[in-house]
Write an enzyme that holds these catalytic residues in place. Structure first.
Site, short mmCIF file in Angstrom:
data_model
loop_
_atom_site.label_atom_id
_atom_site.label_comp_id
_atom_site.label_asym_id
_atom_site.label_seq_id
_atom_site.Cartn_x
_atom_site.Cartn_y
_atom_site.Cartn_z
N GLU A 77 0.85 -1.18 0.00
CA GLU A 77 0.00 0.00 0.00
C GLU A 77 0.89 1.24 0.00
OE1 GLU A 77 -3.22 -0.78 2.78
OE2 GLU A 77 -3.89 1.28 2.41
N ASP A 78 0.77 2.05 -1.04
CA ASP A 78 1.49 3.33 -1.12
C ASP A 78 3.00 3.23 -1.01
OD1 ASP A 78 -1.08 4.44 -1.10
OD2 ASP A 78 -1.06 4.54 1.09
#
Ligand code: MN
Length: 499
Positions: A77-78
């Site tokens: 994530e990210d």
């Protein structure tokens, strides 16, 4: 900067094989690199979070792959990290778990429909892959323990969703350690006043009985030895069970004398016959309280919990609860289903998977289907709700914000809970898309819109007849006083304010 990795390394060294250390170092380097540009809300480097998550899992002695997946749980994530890299470096299973946790996403508390969706996601994850859920719990436990860095509104939402979504699922899975952790960490932020009250009451009780449990434990040990029962007596600190004590206090009008298990001792005996023998020893030493003897060995709880329970009239007029069980039962009581994903140092692999685990997964898959079909959803939801909410209701704004109100609160209470200006100018309410009277008793899960009119001169004193919250009451009163003052001022033109 200490990222906590030293402690993790130490724990892995203690609980796992030597060759696992190199993999752990590699996974740490991978995660640290991926999160290099990220910071926590506290301003600390992001890596402290996955390290803390992995530490919770390593302390529980879950399989090493679960620990690694915990360390990597946020890299997809990210961050620039690629799934292929996880796969080549740490294998398919780790990648699958990390992807599972990522998919589960941030469970947001946003209205009933979203709640259903979140529950469904959680259950699908459980039915397919319990480790994903365990990692998610560890992730949440660390986030809860650093909640003070979040803005207050967000704090409360995270705390509430932990109590309404995570803890009941942990409970159903028999994962008591994690459930208690989730509940107690969330309790403080979800109901701060109640938390202070409960911890104060318990603190006082313990302070007045310092050393009491030690004395009783010594006595029990001696008696068990006399009867030739091989066992370990350990004390169960109730300081970690504030939330369950709170739930009980709600049932008994805050009378602490109704809490039977404030003082509790646990006896881990070698085998089942010894459990019953130990129960006999205790009952011949102190009188049991009627109706408090429970044989969860012969009749386990629905979530698989096994133990013998009894409460006795103990020394100096105190009640003491005893929980008697074997080592195996003890492990299951703490870890529930997660026990079967624990690392067995003797065999160097997963522990045996007993029949009941498979039944559990089937049952969960069934619940998931119910929710998907949506027919029985409300019933299921009701089932999952915990007692603590029995005199609180959760009502939603159209945007999905949760407003926590007492039972039978009305749209006016709701309006004032949002903002006094909304309360003061309220003219009508829409409850679940239906026009409703301002004194309609609200129910948990209702979605409420307040229609306001800027020209409204302020609240009606009639509202005092039905509002339930102190906040609404005081605003209405305050306004009617100032309304009266204004009125009087108009009646006596020319009169100056003051002396
Ligand atoms: Mn996380």
């Amino acid at each position: 900067m200490d990222t906590g990795f030293g402690k993790l390394l130490e724990t892995v060294q203690k609980n796992y094989r030597d060759e696992d250390l190199a993999v752990l170092r590699r996974a740490y380097a991978f995660a640290e690199h991926a999160h290099a540009d990220q910071k926590r809300m506290s301003g600390e480097p992001y890596i402290i979070h996955p390290v803390a998550t992995a530490l919770i899992l390593a302390r529980m002695k879950l399989t090493f792959q679960i620990v690694i997946a915990g360390l990597l749980h946020d890299v997809l994530e990210d961050t620039p990290a690629k799934p292929e890299d996880i796969k080549t470096q740490f294998g398919d299973d780790v990648l699958e778990m990390v992807e599972g946790v990522t998919k589960l996403g941030n469970v947001k508390y946003r209205g009933v429909e979203r709640y259903a969706e979140n529950l469904r996601k959680m259950f699908i994850a459980v039915a397919k892959d319990l480790p994903v859920i365990i990692i998610k719990f560890a992730d949440r436990i660390h986030n809860l323990s650093t909640l003070q860095h979040l803005p207050p509104v967000k704090r409360r939402r995270v705390a509430l969703e932990s109590l309404e979504i995570y803890a009941p699922i942990a409970n159903r899975l028999g994962m008591n350690n994690m459930r208690v952790e989730l509940e107690d960490l969330a309790f403080k932020y979800a109901f701060p006043e109640e938390y202070t009250r409960v911890s104060g009451m318990i603190g006082q009780k313990y302070a007045s009985r310092e050393g009491y449990l030690d004395k009783v434990a010594e006595k029990v040990k001696a008696k068990l030895a006399e009867a030739d029962i091989k066992s370990i007596v350990s004390m169960q600190a109730r300081t970690k069970h504030y939330f369950s004590i709170y739930r009980k206090l709600l049932r008994y009008e805050w009378d602490i004398n109704h809490i039977w298990d404030l003082f509790a001792l646990r006896i881990v005996a070698e085998n089942i016959p010894d459990c019953y023998a130990a129960l006999g020893v205790i009952h011949s030493s102190w009188k049991p309280v009627k109706g408090r003897v429970k044989d969860y060995i012969a009749q386990p709880k629905p979530n698989g919990y096994r133990s013998l329970h009894t409460t006795v009239f103990c020394d100096d007029g105190e009640f003491v609860e005893f929980q008697i069980r074997t080592q195996e039962m003890h492990e299951e009581a703490q870890y529930g289903l997660a026990a079967h994903w624990r690392y067995d140092e003797n065999k160097g692999k997963l522990k045996h998977t007993p029949e009941h685990e498979i039944n559990w997964i089937k049952e969960l898959a069934g619940i998931q289907k119910e929710i998907e079909g949506n027919k029985e959803f409300l019933e299921t939801l009701e089932h999952l709700k915990i007692d603590a909410f029995h005199n609180r209701i959760f009502v939603y704004t159209p945007k999905g914000d949760v407003i926590d109100l007492p039972e039978d609160a009305t749209p006016i209470d709701f309006a004032y809970a949002i903002h006094s200006a909304i309360g003061n100018t309220a003219v009508a309410a829409i409850v679940n898309s239906k026009h409703s009277a301002l004194d309609t008793p609200l129910k948990s899960g209702d979605i409420v819109t307040i229609v306001t009119d800027k020209n409204r001169k302020g609240p009606s004193s009639d509202w005092l007849k039905f509002v339930k919250t102190r906040m609404a009451r005081s605003h209405i009163k305050e306004h009617s006083h100032s309304g009266l003052a204004n009125f009087l001022a108009k009646m006596v033109p020319g009169k100056k304010r003051g002396k």
